[in-house]
Write an enzyme that holds these catalytic residues in place. Structure first.
Site, PDB file in Angstrom:
ATOM      1  N   HIS A 132      -5.534  -6.171 -10.588  1.00 33.99           N
ATOM      2  CA  HIS A 132      -4.056  -5.779 -10.330  1.00 33.99           C
ATOM      3  C   HIS A 132      -2.915  -6.108 -11.352  1.00 33.99           C
ATOM      4  CE1 HIS A 132      -4.656  -3.859  -6.281  1.00 33.99           C
ATOM      5  NE2 HIS A 132      -5.492  -4.749  -6.151  1.00 33.99           N
ATOM      6  N   HIS A 162       0.802  -1.220  -0.127  1.00 37.38           N
ATOM      7  CA  HIS A 162      -0.011   0.179  -0.098  1.00 37.38           C
ATOM      8  C   HIS A 162       0.949   1.193   0.055  1.00 37.38           C
ATOM      9  CE1 HIS A 162      -3.742  -2.268   1.803  1.00 37.38           C
ATOM     10  NE2 HIS A 162      -3.446  -2.335   0.473  1.00 37.38           N
TER      11      HIS A 162
END
Length: 421
Positions: free
Chosen positions: A397, A262
């Site tokens: 992703h 992240h």
């Protein structure tokens, strides 16, 4: 307006300028799209196993449906056969059985045609992806897309956006009562992505400035105060929950500790936000660049090869020591996307090195040339693992990582694809 960033600073020797590398990215992206086509169900999309087949008794998952809709709608914009029909199926599923017709908003999924009590909870993470999918469907001009966008933005703005805090609220009960005592960096990170897409598609800059406010709180205020180690879990009074999910370290959305993947995902989102603001008005806060650089450096230092073996790990504890050493595929994908974005933004060759290193790792360890797709997770020894993520459910992703490096930092993903293709 042309992108007001020094993309021409990318070295002439960069893979981003290499025709063979671009062909390789295109081929890998097509493989991923083809692999995930089997995930279609009557009422949405479901999870695939490692062989690319629907898992036994597969049920429609709404987050997965939104991600598939976004991905296949973008592929349809590029003119890739079969993708438009899959994206249109996703739109109709989101307009129909997956939507809560009584209270508005969306269920988390269905079990044998009906949502369970847990699936009826309204989650910001999910609604951010529905808003993203709706905006992409509008760009692709899919039937029902405008209706879905209107419904999604109305619900998201009305129930989740907190004007006072400048962030998105986390979750509610089915009837929008009992707001959860939680503020999460993960769902707000994906909200930043969705907000930038909505700003481009709706031509309403308020979404872009909501993205800026959320990024400012979570990154420029909170993460900067902790040396850019992005803390994930807070209560509604903004007290950091240091022990949150300590007994569930491998939770797939809210694991204990910090998630270096992240850090790097926020890194490239800040650069995209900077570029979007420059396109809008010619100005952007300087901290978007400086914080992006710091986040990437912190993420790599915290997560890469901590046990001497390549790969970016899943989580670290509050002292930045490894917690879960497994290597999820999405972490590597977001890191290479950040490296490419920083390379385009700064021209610094160290980001080229990281871009190549991360693709080398994915190619040698994660691309499954026998069964198709990517392995979703490896353990600390880089062996196949399913501790956090079972099977091969995620297209979003991996596929975006094969296309995003070749796109400008702004406009947002689907709008940029439309402009180029």
């Amino acid at each position: 307006m042309a992108e007001m960033l020094p993309s021409l600073m990318v070295p002439t020797s960069s893979w981003l300028r290499s025709t063979p590398h671009r062909y390789w990215l295109e081929y890998q992206g097509l493989r991923l799209l083809d692999f995930s086509k089997a995930s279609r169900l009557n009422d949405g999309f479901g999870a695939l196993d490692n062989q690319g087949k629907l898992v036994p008794d597969a049920q429609p998952d709404t987050t997965l449906t939104a991600r598939m809709t976004h991905s296949y709608a973008t592929a349809a914009i590029r003119g890739l056969p079969g993708c438009r029909m899959l994206a249109a199926h996703g739109v109709q599923s989101l307009l129909g059985p997956l939507r809560d017709a009584e209270h508005e908003g969306w269920f988390g999924g269905l079990t044998n045609g009906r949502p369970t009590e847990t699936q009826q909870h309204k989650q910001n993470y999910l609604h951010a992806f529905i808003s993203l999918a709706a905006s992409t469907a509008v760009v692709a001009r899919l039937p029902g897309a405008a209706q879905l966008l209107e419904q999604a933005t109305s619900v998201w703005e009305t129930h989740f956006w907190s004007e006072e805090e400048g962030v998105f609220r986390e979750s509610f009960q089915a009837d929008w009562s009992c707001e959860e005592d939680y503020r999460g960096a993960n769902s707000n990170m994906h909200s930043v992505e969705a907000c930038m897409a909505l700003a481009d598609v709706t031509k309403n800059p308020v979404w872009r400035h909501r993205a800026l406010r959320s990024a400012e709180r979570f990154i420029h205020i909170l993460a900067r105060d902790s040396d850019y180690a992005v803390r994930e879990h807070y209560d509604r009074n903004w007290t950091y929950l240091a022990d949150y999910n300590r007994t569930r370290p491998t939770d797939d959305l809210r694991p204990y500790g910090l998630t270096p993947g992240h850090f790097v995902e926020w890194s490239h989102l800040l650069l995209k936000l900077e570029a979007a603001l420059l396109r809008e008005s010619g100005t952007a806060p300087e901290w978007l660049l400086t914080d992006s650089i710091a986040l990437f450096e912190k993420g790599i230092a915290a997560g890469w090869s901590r046990n001497g073996r390549p790969g970016l790990l899943y989580t670290v504890n509050n002292d930045i020591e490894p917690a879960v050493e497994n290597r999820p595929h999405w972490v590597q994908a977001e890191a290479l996307t950040a490296a490419a974005a920083l390379l385009k933004r700064t021209g610094n060759v160290k980001y080229e090195t990281w871009y190549q290193t991360l693709w080398d790792y994915i190619d040698l360890y994660m691309i499954d040339r026998h069964n198709g797709g990517w392995l979703q997770e490896l353990d600390g020894e880089n062996r196949p693992s399913e501790v956090v993520y079972a099977g091969k459910a995620d297209l979003y992703h991996a596929w975006q990582s094969t296309l995003t490096p070749l796109l400008p930092l702004s406009p947002s993903f689907a709008t940029a694809v439309q402009a180029l293709f």
